[in-house]
Design a protein around this motif. Structure first.
Motif, PDB file in Angstrom:
ATOM      1  N   LYS A 121       0.807  -1.216   0.000  1.00 33.19           N
ATOM      2  CA  LYS A 121       0.000   0.000   0.000  1.00 33.19           C
ATOM      3  C   LYS A 121       0.843   1.269   0.000  1.00 33.19           C
ATOM      4  O   LYS A 121       1.965   1.309   0.501  1.00 33.19           O
ATOM      5  CB  LYS A 121      -0.952   0.019   1.194  1.00 33.19           C
ATOM      6  N   ILE A 122       0.281   2.306  -0.582  1.00 28.58           N
ATOM      7  CA  ILE A 122       0.832   3.648  -0.549  1.00 28.58           C
ATOM      8  C   ILE A 122      -0.070   4.493   0.334  1.00 28.58           C
ATOM      9  O   ILE A 122      -1.286   4.517   0.154  1.00 28.58           O
ATOM     10  CB  ILE A 122       0.914   4.255  -1.962  1.00 28.58           C
ATOM     11  N   ILE A 123       0.509   5.168   1.316  1.00 29.37           N
ATOM     12  CA  ILE A 123      -0.261   6.001   2.238  1.00 29.37           C
ATOM     13  C   ILE A 123      -0.055   7.460   1.848  1.00 29.37           C
ATOM     14  O   ILE A 123       1.024   8.012   2.028  1.00 29.37           O
ATOM     15  CB  ILE A 123       0.193   5.776   3.691  1.00 29.37           C
ATOM     16  N   GLU A 124      -1.081   8.054   1.278  1.00 31.93           N
ATOM     17  CA  GLU A 124      -0.975   9.445   0.848  1.00 31.93           C
ATOM     18  C   GLU A 124      -1.198  10.360   2.052  1.00 31.93           C
ATOM     19  O   GLU A 124      -2.196  10.242   2.756  1.00 31.93           O
ATOM     20  CB  GLU A 124      -1.987   9.733  -0.255  1.00 31.93           C
ATOM     21  N   SER A 125      -0.259  11.252   2.291  1.00 28.65           N
ATOM     22  CA  SER A 125      -0.295  12.086   3.491  1.00 28.65           C
ATOM     23  C   SER A 125       0.128  13.507   3.161  1.00 28.65           C
ATOM     24  O   SER A 125       0.692  13.769   2.112  1.00 28.65           O
ATOM     25  CB  SER A 125       0.647  11.528   4.570  1.00 28.65           C
ATOM     26  N   HIS A 126      -0.146  14.397   4.114  1.00 28.30           N
ATOM     27  CA  HIS A 126       0.344  15.757   3.997  1.00 28.30           C
ATOM     28  C   HIS A 126       1.179  16.074   5.228  1.00 28.30           C
ATOM     29  O   HIS A 126       0.688  16.025   6.345  1.00 28.30           O
ATOM     30  CB  HIS A 126      -0.801  16.767   3.882  1.00 28.30           C
ATOM     31  N   PHE A 127       2.478  16.343   5.017  1.00 26.51           N
ATOM     32  CA  PHE A 127       3.381  16.667   6.110  1.00 26.51           C
ATOM     33  C   PHE A 127       3.484  18.179   6.253  1.00 26.51           C
ATOM     34  O   PHE A 127       3.176  18.918   5.325  1.00 26.51           O
ATOM     35  CB  PHE A 127       4.779  16.106   5.817  1.00 26.51           C
ATOM     36  N   GLY A 128       3.989  18.623   7.400  1.00 33.30           N
ATOM     37  CA  GLY A 128       4.260  20.043   7.498  1.00 33.30           C
ATOM     38  C   GLY A 128       4.043  20.673   8.851  1.00 33.30           C
ATOM     39  O   GLY A 128       4.390  21.824   9.056  1.00 33.30           O
ATOM     40  N   TYR A 138       6.822  25.793   8.970  1.00 33.19           N
ATOM     41  CA  TYR A 138       7.384  25.109  10.135  1.00 33.19           C
ATOM     42  C   TYR A 138       8.887  24.910   9.963  1.00 33.19           C
ATOM     43  O   TYR A 138       9.381  24.713   8.855  1.00 33.19           O
ATOM     44  CB  TYR A 138       6.711  23.749  10.342  1.00 33.19           C
ATOM     45  N   PHE A 139       9.595  24.960  11.095  1.00 33.89           N
ATOM     46  CA  PHE A 139      11.044  24.861  11.131  1.00 33.89           C
ATOM     47  C   PHE A 139      11.416  23.715  12.056  1.00 33.89           C
ATOM     48  O   PHE A 139      11.155  23.761  13.259  1.00 33.89           O
ATOM     49  CB  PHE A 139      11.627  26.181  11.631  1.00 33.89           C
ATOM     50  N   ASN A 140      12.011  22.665  11.502  1.00 38.35           N
ATOM     51  CA  ASN A 140      12.347  21.470  12.268  1.00 38.35           C
ATOM     52  C   ASN A 140      13.824  21.540  12.658  1.00 38.35           C
ATOM     53  O   ASN A 140      14.705  21.148  11.894  1.00 38.35           O
ATOM     54  CB  ASN A 140      12.058  20.228  11.419  1.00 38.35           C
ATOM     55  N   ASN A 141      14.095  22.044  13.859  1.00 34.69           N
ATOM     56  CA  ASN A 141      15.460  22.303  14.301  1.00 34.69           C
ATOM     57  C   ASN A 141      16.019  21.094  15.046  1.00 34.69           C
ATOM     58  O   ASN A 141      15.644  20.817  16.172  1.00 34.69           O
ATOM     59  CB  ASN A 141      15.475  23.535  15.207  1.00 34.69           C
ATOM     60  N   LYS A 142      16.913  20.370  14.411  1.00 38.38           N
ATOM     61  CA  LYS A 142      17.567  19.208  15.017  1.00 38.38           C
ATOM     62  C   LYS A 142      19.032  19.497  15.344  1.00 38.38           C
ATOM     63  O   LYS A 142      19.821  18.580  15.531  1.00 38.38           O
ATOM     64  CB  LYS A 142      17.479  18.009  14.063  1.00 38.38           C
ATOM     65  N   SER A 143      19.403  20.771  15.387  1.00 36.81           N
ATOM     66  CA  SER A 143      20.800  21.155  15.550  1.00 36.81           C
ATOM     67  C   SER A 143      21.269  21.162  17.002  1.00 36.81           C
ATOM     68  O   SER A 143      22.456  21.048  17.282  1.00 36.81           O
ATOM     69  CB  SER A 143      21.026  22.546  14.962  1.00 36.81           C
ATOM     70  N   ILE A 287       7.727  19.179  -0.825  1.00 34.96           N
ATOM     71  CA  ILE A 287       9.179  19.257  -0.768  1.00 34.96           C
ATOM     72  C   ILE A 287       9.651  19.387   0.669  1.00 34.96           C
ATOM     73  O   ILE A 287       8.909  19.842   1.541  1.00 34.96           O
ATOM     74  CB  ILE A 287       9.725  20.449  -1.588  1.00 34.96           C
ATOM     75  N   MET A 288      10.899  18.977   0.918  1.00 33.88           N
ATOM     76  CA  MET A 288      11.557  19.256   2.197  1.00 33.88           C
ATOM     77  C   MET A 288      12.888  19.934   1.877  1.00 33.88           C
ATOM     78  O   MET A 288      13.768  19.345   1.244  1.00 33.88           O
ATOM     79  CB  MET A 288      11.805  17.999   3.021  1.00 33.88           C
ATOM     80  N   ILE A 289      13.013  21.181   2.306  1.00 35.29           N
ATOM     81  CA  ILE A 289      14.257  21.930   2.140  1.00 35.29           C
ATOM     82  C   ILE A 289      15.163  21.583   3.315  1.00 35.29           C
ATOM     83  O   ILE A 289      14.729  21.543   4.461  1.00 35.29           O
ATOM     84  CB  ILE A 289      13.983  23.442   2.106  1.00 35.29           C
ATOM     85  N   MET A 290      16.432  21.318   3.013  1.00 35.48           N
ATOM     86  CA  MET A 290      17.380  20.951   4.062  1.00 35.48           C
ATOM     87  C   MET A 290      18.558  21.914   4.061  1.00 35.48           C
ATOM     88  O   MET A 290      19.054  22.305   3.001  1.00 35.48           O
ATOM     89  CB  MET A 290      17.905  19.529   3.832  1.00 35.48           C
ATOM     90  N   THR A 291      18.994  22.284   5.252  1.00 34.60           N
ATOM     91  CA  THR A 291      20.198  23.085   5.406  1.00 34.60           C
ATOM     92  C   THR A 291      20.909  22.637   6.675  1.00 34.60           C
ATOM     93  O   THR A 291      20.271  22.146   7.607  1.00 34.60           O
ATOM     94  CB  THR A 291      19.874  24.589   5.436  1.00 34.60           C
ATOM     95  N   GLY A 292      22.235  22.775   6.690  1.00 28.30           N
ATOM     96  CA  GLY A 292      23.001  22.217   7.794  1.00 28.30           C
ATOM     97  C   GLY A 292      23.812  23.235   8.560  1.00 28.30           C
ATOM     98  O   GLY A 292      23.841  24.430   8.232  1.00 28.30           O
ATOM     99  N   THR A 326       5.346  22.754   1.287  1.00 34.79           N
ATOM    100  CA  THR A 326       6.527  22.419   2.077  1.00 34.79           C
ATOM    101  C   THR A 326       6.229  21.489   3.246  1.00 34.79           C
ATOM    102  O   THR A 326       5.222  21.615   3.927  1.00 34.79           O
ATOM    103  CB  THR A 326       7.208  23.679   2.644  1.00 34.79           C
ATOM    104  N   ARG A 327       7.137  20.546   3.452  1.00 35.54           N
ATOM    105  CA  ARG A 327       7.255  19.873   4.725  1.00 35.54           C
ATOM    106  C   ARG A 327       8.087  20.803   5.616  1.00 35.54           C
ATOM    107  O   ARG A 327       8.563  21.845   5.154  1.00 35.54           O
ATOM    108  CB  ARG A 327       7.969  18.527   4.540  1.00 35.54           C
ATOM    109  N   SER A 328       8.243  20.471   6.869  1.00 41.59           N
ATOM    110  CA  SER A 328       9.040  21.318   7.761  1.00 41.59           C
ATOM    111  C   SER A 328      10.467  21.445   7.239  1.00 41.59           C
ATOM    112  O   SER A 328      11.066  20.458   6.817  1.00 41.59           O
ATOM    113  CB  SER A 328       9.072  20.715   9.163  1.00 41.59           C
TER     114      SER A 328
END
Length: 377
Positions: A121-128, A138-143, A287-292, A326-328
């Motif tokens: 199965k494919i689970i269609e979802s909306h992240f963010g 949203y800003f997902n800060n894992k730093s 999309i998910m934008i990533m920066t480090g 956008t996702r977070s």
């Protein structure tokens, strides 16, 4: 009236047992629902282990054997206008938006599969909605460090985009063989293998769409389609670093470098996640934008703040133009060649169970959002 106390006690015990079981399952269901809402962002963090082969991040390295689709068995690809059936979980835009031309086309092709194959199965979802909410994103800060988002947004990115015909942006693909589904059917076959060297069906098509939008806006863009992950997946980032260096030497006017990937979330047992949103009258990939960042200097990545400023502006621009795209925004102790310029990003476009059409449409939207950011500087 005679009452059989043994039978009465038996009925009472049976009733209490059933009631307790129902109550237990109900409480468990409510608890699982609450946990799933709180931890849906873990899907996004776990997915990092699949897209990165190396690059200074404390997540498992993905090791894959690359094999190709047999291009002879892929039915001809062609574009034509078509409408899509939109599902209830898609996010509705507040107003009708003008879409790039590629969003009006559907790529028709077929990935071969065996007769009677198992499907998953494919689970269609909306992240963010995980991480810190700021304005419209949203800003997902894992730093592990605190970021003043408003302050960083107020600082100008270290770029001065010119419209004089000289190349300003480089689009490339570290994992060039990453590909997508052929059609939107809610399941995938057991033999589905989302990697191919045929660039008509991979993330290269998404890169083409981004370039088309940017060039149309008068921003000179170079699209390097060099394959970095075949025949060996390991070492992809070292090889793409060489591609960046070569382009910066050939085109010293380039200021922005963007690595376009596609993500993977889930597995056969749980189902694979397909992140989508509604734009205009059709469905596209999120999309998910990533920066480090480099917290202790060990990654030789001292100027990471400049990338963050561009990433935040792009996140805000994309979400303003196309609500739900956008996702977070992911920010963490990662490098992935983002030390090459003061405007280097990595963007995930959908997952392997998004269709190629959905991803290519989103590519055009990314180009528009980038052009809007450059226009505002």
């Amino acid at each position: 009236m005679f009452i059989d106390r043994k039978k009465l006690n038996k009925y009472i015990l049976y009733f209490l047992s059933v009631s307790s079981a129902v109550l237990c399952f109900l409480c468990m269901g409510i608890r699982l629902f609450e946990l799933s809402k709180k931890n849906i962002g873990l899907f996004e963090l776990m997915s990092m282990g699949f897209i990165m082969s190396e690059g200074k991040v404390n997540l498992n390295e993905a090791r894959l054997n690359v094999r190709n689709y047999d291009s002879k068995n892929i039915i001809s690809i062609k574009s034509h206008g078509a409408s899509l059936t939109l599902k209830a979980n898609e996010v509705k835009n507040a107003e009708v938006v003008a879409l790039p031309e590629m969003c009006n086309d559907i790529m028709n092709f077929e990935i071969p599969h065996g007769e009677g194959e198992n499907t998953f199965k494919i689970i269609e979802s909306h992240f963010g909605d995980n991480g810190i909410k700021f304005d419209n994103f949203y800003f997902n800060n894992k730093s592990g460090i605190e970021i003043n988002i408003a302050e960083e947004l107020s600082k100008r990115p270290d770029i001065d985009i010119k419209r004089d015909g000289t190349p300003q942006v480089l689009i490339y693909h570290t994992h060039t063989c990453e590909s997508y589904m052929d059609k939107d059917q809610g399941f995938y076959y057991a033999s589905f293998y989302p990697r191919t060297e045929n660039k008509r069906y991979s993330v290269v098509r998404v890169g083409e769409a981004i370039c088309e939008s940017l060039n149309k806006a008068g921003i000179g863009t170079v699209h390097d389609t060099t394959c970095h992950d075949s025949p060996s997946f390991s070492g992809s980032y070292k090889r793409s670093a060489q591609t960046i260096d070569r382009n910066l030497a050939e085109y010293p006017s380039i200021q922005v470098t963007i690595d376009i990937h596609r993500d993977t979330i889930g597995n056969n047992e749980r189902g694979k996640i397909k992140p989508t949103f509604k734009v205009g009258a059709r469905k596209a990939a999120q999309i998910m934008i990533m920066t480090g960042c480099d917290l202790d200097g060990s990654m030789e990545f001292p100027d990471w703040e400049y990338n963050l400023r561009l990433a935040l502006r792009l996140q805000k621009s994309a979400e303003t133009l196309y609500p739900g795209i956008t996702r977070s925004l992911f920010f963490g102790p990662v490098k992935y060649n983002m030390n090459k310029t003061h405007a280097s990003l990595l963007i995930e476009v959908g997952t392997e169970v998004n269709t190629l059409s959905e991803a290519v449409c989103t590519g055009g939207l990314i180009g528009n959002a980038l052009a809007k950011v450059f226009e505002g500087l």
